[in-house]
Design a protein around this motif. Structure first.
Motif, PDB file in Angstrom:
ATOM      1  N   LEU A 174      -4.273 -44.669  18.760  1.00  0.00           N
ATOM      2  CA  LEU A 174      -4.255 -43.721  17.669  1.00  0.00           C
ATOM      3  C   LEU A 174      -3.130 -44.010  16.694  1.00  0.00           C
ATOM      4  O   LEU A 174      -3.243 -43.778  15.501  1.00  0.00           O
TER       5      LEU A 174
ATOM      6  N   ASP B  93      -8.017 -35.203  18.288  1.00  0.00           N
ATOM      7  CA  ASP B  93      -8.432 -34.859  19.647  1.00  0.00           C
ATOM      8  C   ASP B  93      -8.887 -33.407  19.717  1.00  0.00           C
ATOM      9  O   ASP B  93      -9.832 -33.067  20.429  1.00  0.00           O
TER      10      ASP B  93
ATOM     11  N   ARG C  16     -10.267 -31.732  17.267  1.00  0.00           N
ATOM     12  CA  ARG C  16     -11.588 -31.617  16.649  1.00  0.00           C
ATOM     13  C   ARG C  16     -12.684 -32.093  17.594  1.00  0.00           C
ATOM     14  O   ARG C  16     -13.791 -31.575  17.586  1.00  0.00           O
ATOM     15  N   LYS C  17     -12.336 -33.086  18.411  1.00  0.00           N
ATOM     16  CA  LYS C  17     -13.349 -33.610  19.331  1.00  0.00           C
ATOM     17  C   LYS C  17     -13.753 -32.593  20.390  1.00  0.00           C
ATOM     18  O   LYS C  17     -14.798 -32.723  21.012  1.00  0.00           O
TER      19      LYS C  17
ATOM     20  N   MET D 299     -14.561 -29.714  19.804  1.00  0.00           N
ATOM     21  CA  MET D 299     -15.536 -28.800  19.213  1.00  0.00           C
ATOM     22  C   MET D 299     -16.627 -29.575  18.505  1.00  0.00           C
ATOM     23  O   MET D 299     -16.346 -30.421  17.674  1.00  0.00           O
TER      24      MET D 299
ATOM     25  N   VAL E 212     -19.446 -36.344  21.872  1.00  0.00           N
ATOM     26  CA  VAL E 212     -18.006 -36.534  22.006  1.00  0.00           C
ATOM     27  C   VAL E 212     -17.457 -35.638  23.115  1.00  0.00           C
ATOM     28  O   VAL E 212     -16.254 -35.499  23.275  1.00  0.00           O
TER      29      VAL E 212
ATOM     30  N   LEU F  57     -15.424 -35.900  10.617  1.00  0.00           N
ATOM     31  CA  LEU F  57     -14.117 -35.461  11.118  1.00  0.00           C
ATOM     32  C   LEU F  57     -14.274 -34.663  12.402  1.00  0.00           C
ATOM     33  O   LEU F  57     -13.483 -34.797  13.336  1.00  0.00           O
ATOM     34  N   SER F  58     -15.313 -33.845  12.457  1.00  0.00           N
ATOM     35  CA  SER F  58     -15.476 -32.998  13.637  1.00  0.00           C
ATOM     36  C   SER F  58     -15.829 -33.829  14.866  1.00  0.00           C
ATOM     37  O   SER F  58     -15.789 -33.336  15.980  1.00  0.00           O
ATOM     38  N   LEU F  59     -16.201 -35.078  14.652  1.00  0.00           N
ATOM     39  CA  LEU F  59     -16.475 -35.952  15.803  1.00  0.00           C
ATOM     40  C   LEU F  59     -15.211 -36.683  16.231  1.00  0.00           C
ATOM     41  O   LEU F  59     -15.258 -37.581  17.062  1.00  0.00           O
ATOM     42  N   GLY F  60     -14.089 -36.332  15.618  1.00  0.00           N
ATOM     43  CA  GLY F  60     -12.822 -36.922  16.030  1.00  0.00           C
ATOM     44  C   GLY F  60     -12.384 -38.116  15.203  1.00  0.00           C
ATOM     45  O   GLY F  60     -11.393 -38.751  15.515  1.00  0.00           O
TER      46      GLY F  60
END
Lengths: 286, 253, 305
Positions: free
Chosen positions: A3, B84, B86-87, B89, B166, C194-197
Motif C-alpha cells: 500500500l 481497507d 472501504r473494502k 463495505m 472484496v 473506490l468502494s472496492l478498495g
C-alpha cells in the motif's frame, strides 16, 4: 508494504500532474511576457494611426494601420459571409433533417474533417481557383477563402448549441402553426443567440489570426483597401514580413504589431465570455 | 433477543460549503439485519450512506464531524487505511455502474487491485460470487464480454457480485432497485434477505412498500435529521412521531 | 397545409415566400458545405495530375531529390519533416494535456478548474503568428542552449523548436476535449471503484482512463490534424532546409512551409505548381485518413467500454 508503494505512486503522479498544469499556465504567461518585453518599447500611437511611409521597411516612420484595417475588413467580411452560409446549415441540420440521423451524422463527420483541413490547403486551393477564373489577389478573394475555412467552425459551434435545445420546443412551435423554416429562423435562433454570438466571435478570432489562407489570396499593400477588388494587408502577414527583415528597428516593430494582434484577440475572448454569460438570461433554461 | 451493534453513528454533522446537510445524526445499525433508511428525497439519506463509506472525502468542500464506529473503530478518525475500510463495505448504487471492462474483470477488479492475481484462484472466486448474486448461470459462457452488454437487471446483480467479491461484512445499497423492472427488483430484494445471515445490510429507499418487505430495522429521516428509529414492526405500524405518521400515510414523498 | 376554417388568414403569401426562400437557401448552403471536401479533394487531384502522370505516386513520395529546376520533385524531405514535427509535438502535448486534465477534473478545486478555462481559451485563440514570434524569441534560443548542453552546435531553428511551439499550440484544444471527457464520466463510477478498495489513482488508471478512451482518441486526432497542417508558426522556427532530417536538433522543412514559401514562384517553373498541389493533396489525405481511422477506432472502443 504494497500500500505504501501505491501511495508513493499516487503522490508522485499528483506532483507530475500539477507540474503539467503549471507548465500550461506558465507557457501562456511566458508568451505574453516575452512579446510585451520586446514589443512595448516600439509601440506608439504612430504605429496604429499611420500607414507605412516611404522607408518604413528600413526602419523609418510610419505605422501598420494598413494591416490593422485590412485585417478588420477581411475578418468582418469573412465572418458575415460565413454566417450567412453556416447558420442556415446548422439550423437545417437541427430542425429539418433532425430525424434523418444518418444524414446529420454524415454531415457532422464531414464538418469535423473540414475543420481539420489545414488553412494552407484552403489557401492553395483558392489560389488555383483564382488563377482559373482570372481573379487577382484582393480583399474579396481573401474574404471568400477565409470564409470557406471558418464556415465549418461556425456550423460546428452552432450545432453544439442547437443540439441542446429540447425537441419539445420545436414540437410546441409546430403545433401552434409555425412552419419548420420559422421554427428555425425565429425560435431556434433566438434560443441559441448567446451560442451564435460566441460562434461568430470565435470564427472572427480565427479569421483575423490566420495567415496561411490569406498568404496567396489577399495580397499585401501599404494602402488601406477602398474596394473589394484591391489587395489588402493583414496583421499576421505584416508581422511575418517585418520579422523577416534584418534590421533591428523593423523587427522590434513586428513585436509591437504582435502586441496589437494579441490585444485584439484577447478582447474578442473577453467579449465572447461576456456575451455568452449576458445573453444566457434571455433564453429559457431547462 | 439481544442484538450486536455493527455501526454506531454518534453526533454526525455534515456541511457541504454553507449547507448543513446532516444534523446531529445518531443511528445504531444492528448486525446481520437489514436496516432501511427511509425518507423523502433530498433528506440526506444518500449523503449519509456515502459518509459511511468515506466517499465524502472526494469532495473537498464537505466537512464531517462526529463519529462513526464500525466494530468499535471510529472510521472518521482512524489510523487504519481508508481503502481497507472501504473494502469492508460493498456499495450498490441507484443505477448499476459496471466498470468499463469485461464481466469477469468487473468481479475480479477488487481482488486484482489488492494484489491477488493467480488465475486459478481468481476464476474460482469470480464464479463463487457470481453464483452468490444468482448471475452465474446467465453469464458463465460470456465472461469475457463487456459488462455493458448485460441487461440493466443483470448489471445490478453484477455490481452486487463485484461488491461481495472484496469480502465485506456490510452492504450499503442506495435505492438499489430504482432503475430496475419489477422482476429484477424482486430478485435483488430476495438476495438481500438471503444475504443478511452473513452481512449487515443498510438500504436507503423512499419506497415504503420495499421497506415493509425487507426491513428489520427502520430509520426515518427528514431534512437531514433522524426523526425516529427502531425495529421495523414498531416504526412502520406504530410510529411515535407525527412526521413519521404523515410520511407513512403518504402525505409527502 | 390544411385550410383553417376560423380565425385570421395566418398563412399569407408574404410569409409563404419568406419561408420558401429561407428554406431553399438552407438546402443550397447545406449541399455546398456537403460537397466542399469532395471539391477540394478533386481540385487538388486535378491540379497535381500532370505530375502524377509522369512519375508514379510512390517515387514522388519516397524520393529525396527536390530540384524543381531540373524537374525533380521528390517530396520525402518534406513528408519526413512533417512527420517528425507532428509526432514530437503530439508526444509532448498529449501526455501533458492528459495529466493536466486528470489533475483539473479529479484533484483540483472547482475554482481552479474555472480559472483554467480563460487560460485555455486565450491559448486556443492566440494567432499562429504570435506563437511563431514567441518561438523565435524564446524557443529557438532555448533549443540552441539545450543542444549545446549535449555538445551539439546548432542554430536552434530545428524540428524540436517547431515541435515545442506546435505542442503548446495544440495543448489547449486537446486539453479542452479531455476536460470535457473526464467531467462527463459519472461520479458513481469513481465511487464504485473506490468502494472496492481501490485508491483514487488506481481508479483513474484502471477505470477512468478506460472509460475515457474514445474521448482521448478524438482529442489526439484533433491534435494531429492541427499540428500536421500548421503553417506560419512552424515555418518561422523550423529552419526550412531541404534535406531528410535525422534528428530533433536538425532543421526541417514541413509540407505546409513548402507550400507557403514557394507559392509566388511556382508559376515560373513548369510542374512546380503540380508539385505544390500534390503536397497540399498529401496534407488533405493525411487529415482524411486520420479522421476515418479515428472514427473506426472510436466505434470499436465504444462497443467494448
Amino acid at each position: 508494504m504494497k500500500l505504501n508503494f501505491r501511495k508513493t505512486e499516487e503522490y508522485f503522479f499528483r506532483l507530475v500532474m500539477l507540474a503539467c498544469t503549471v507548465v500550461i499556465v506558465a507557457a501562456l504567461l511566458v508568451i505574453i511576457f516575452s512579446i510585451l518585453k520586446r514589443g512595448l518599447p516600439s509601440l506608439s500611437w504612430e504605429m496604429i494611426s499611420q500607414k507605412p511611409k516611404g522607408g518604413f521597411y528600413f526602419g523609418k516612420e510610419g505605422g501598420i494601420l494598413n494591416a490593422i484595417m485590412g485585417s478588420l475588413y477581411l475578418a468582418i467580411g469573412a465572418t458575415v459571409i460565413a454566417m450567412f452560409v453556416g447558420v442556415p446549415v446548422a439550423l437545417y441540420m437541427n430542425v429539418h433533417i433532425l430525424k434523418r440521423k444518418y444524414m446529420v451524422n454524415t454531415m457532422r463527420f464531414l464538418l469535423d474533417l473540414l475543420c481539420g483541413i489545414p488553412s494552407i490547403v484552403y489557401g492553395a486551393f483558392a489560389f488555383t481557383i483564382m488563377v482559373m477564373i482570372g481573379l487577382r489577389t484582393s480583399l474579396l478573394a481573401g474574404m471568400l477563402t477565409v470564409a470557406v475555412f471558418i464556415i465549418p467552425i461556425i456550423i460546428r459551434a452552432m450545432d453544439e448549441v442547437l443540439r441542446t435545445i429540447p425537441r419539445g420546443l420545436m414540437e410546441a412551435s409546430l403545433s401552434v402553426g409555425a412552419t419548420k423554416g420559422e421554427v428555425a429562423y425565429k425560435i431556434f435562433i433566438r434560443q441559441s443567440f448567446p451560442g451564435l454570438v460566441t460562434a461568430l466571435l470565435l470564427s472572427f478570432g480565427r479569421a483575423i489570426g490566420d495567415a496561411a489562407a490569406v498568404l496567396f489570396t489577399a495580397g499585401f499593400t501599404d494602402n488601406i483597401p477602398s474596394s473589394l477588388t484591391q489587395p489588402a494587408a493583414t496583421l499576421p502577414l505584416s508581422i511575418f514580413f517585418q520579422l523577416g527583415s534584418p534590421m533591428e528597428e523593423v523587427k522590434n516593430r513586428a513585436y509591437a504589431a504582435a502586441i496589437i494582434l494579441t490585444l485584439i484577440v484577447l478582447l474578442l475572448s473577453v467579449a465572447s465570455r461576456y456575451f455568452s454569460r449576458r445573453y444566457k438570461k434571455h433564453s429559457i433554461k431547462f | 433477543m439481544s442484538e450486536t451493534i455493527k455501526i454506531n453513528i454518534r453526533d454526525l454533522n455534515l456541511h457541504a460549503g454553507k449547507n448543513h446537510i446532516l444534523k446531529n445524526v445518531n443511528i445504531s445499525v444492528p448486525k446481520n439485519k437489514i436496516t432501511v433508511i427511509l425518507g423523502p428525497s433530498g433528506c440526506g439519506k444518500t449523503t449519509l450512506l456515502k459518509t459511511l463509506n468515506r466517499l465524502t472525502d472526494l469532495n473537498p468542500e464537505i466537512r464531517v464531524t462526529g463519529s462513526i464506529q464500525i466494530d468499535e473503530e471510529d472510521i472518521l478518525h482512524t489510523t487504519s487505511d481508508i481503502h481497507d475500510i472501504r473494502k469492508r463495505m460493498g456499495l450498490l448504487s441507484q443505477r448499476p455502474y459496471p466498470l468499463p471492462m469485461s464481466i469477469f474483470n468487473n468481479v475480479a477488479f477488487g481482488l486484482k487491485i489488492s494484489g491477488r492475481r493467480r488465475k486459478k484462484i481468481l476464476h474460482k472466486r469470480v464464479e463463487h460470487y457470481l453464483r452468490q448474486a444468482s448471475l452465474w448461470d446467465e453469464v458463465q459462457h460470456r465472461l469475457r464480454e463487456p459488462a455493458i452488454s448485460l441487461s440493466i437487471g443483470q448489471q445490478q446483480r453484477l455490481c452486487l457480485a463485484r461488491g461481495l467479491a472484496v469480502d465485506p461484512d456490510i452492504i450499503l445499497a442506495d435505492e438499489p432497485t430504482s432503475a430496475l423492472d419489477p422482476v429484477s427488483s424482486a430478485a435483488i430484494e430476495e438476495k438481500f434477505i438471503e444475504l443478511k445471515n452473513n452481512y449487515t445490510i443498510v438500504v436507503v429507499t423512499h419506497i415504503l412498500r420495499q421497506a415493509r418487505r425487507i426491513a428489520d430495522h427502520v430509520v426515518f429521516m427528514y431534512m437531514g435529521e433522524v426523526v425516529e428509529q427502531g425495529p421495523a414492526a414498531e416504526i412502520l405500524h406504530n410510529p411515535q412521531m407525527e412526521k413519521t405518521r404523515q410520511y407513512l400515510n403518504g402525505a409527502f414523498y | 397545409m390544411k385550410e383553417r376554417p376560423i380565425g385570421p388568414k395566418i398563412f399569407s403569401l408574404n410569409r409563404y415566400l419568406k419561408d420558401r426562400v429561407g428554406e431553399t437557401w438552407m438546402i443550397i448552403a447545406f449541399v455546398m458545405v456537403l460537397l466542399l471536401p469532395f471539391i477540394v479533394g478533386a481540385g487538388l487531384y486535378l491540379k497535381s495530375r500532370i505530375l502524377l502522370q509522369e512519375h508514379s505516386i510512390w517515387t514522388l513520395l519516397v524520393s529525396g531529390n527536390w530540384n524543381p529546376q531540373k524537374g525533380e520533385f521528390g517530396l520525402a524531405p518534406f513528408i519526413v519533416s512533417s512527420l517528425w514535427v507532428t509526432a514530437l509535438a503530439v508526444l509532448i502535448a498529449v501526455p501533458v494535456s492528459l495529466l493536466s486534465a486528470i489533475h483539473l477534473t479529479q484533484y483540483a478545486r472547482k475554482w481552479f478548474l474555472n480559472a483554467m478555462h480563460p487560460v485555455i481559451d486565450i491559448l486556443a485563440g492566440l494567432p499562429s503568428v504570435i506563437y511563431g514570434v514567441w518561438g523565435v524569441l524564446v524557443v529557438v534560443p532555448f533549443v540552441k542552449r539545450l543542444a549545446e548542453w549535449f555538445d551539439i552546435s546548432v542554430s536552434g531553428y530545428s524540428i524540436l523548436a517547431g515541435a515545442i511551439v506546435l505542442a503548446i499550440m495544440i495543448i489547449p484544444f486537446i486539453l479542452n476535449i479531455l476536460i470535457e471527457v473526464f467531467r462527463t464520466i459519472p461520479e458513481e463510477l469513481t465511487e464504485a471503484s473506490l468502494s472496492l478498495g481501490a485508491t483514487h489513482w488506481q481508479t483513474i488508471k484502471r477505470v477512468l482512463l478506460r472509460k475515457a478512451v474514445t474521448g482521448i482518441i478524438s482529442a489526439v486526432v484533433l491534435g494531429v490534424s492541427r499540428a500536421f497542417g500548421e503553417t506560419i508558426a512552424v515555418l518561422m522556427v523550423v529552419g526550412n532546409v531541404v534535406h531528410i532530417p535525422k534528428g530533433a536538433f536538425q532543421p526541417g522543412y514541413p509540407l505546409p512551409a513548402l507550400i507557403a514559401n514557394n507559392y509566388g514562384e511556382m508559376l515560373s517553373i513548369p510542374r512546380y505548381e503540380a508539385a505544390l498541389m500534390l503536397s497540399a493533396l498529401v496534407l488533405f489525405s493525411v487529415v482524411l485518413l486520420f479522421n476515418f481511422a479515428s472514427r473506426i477506432a472510436i466505434v470499436q472502443f465504444e462497443k467494448r467500454v
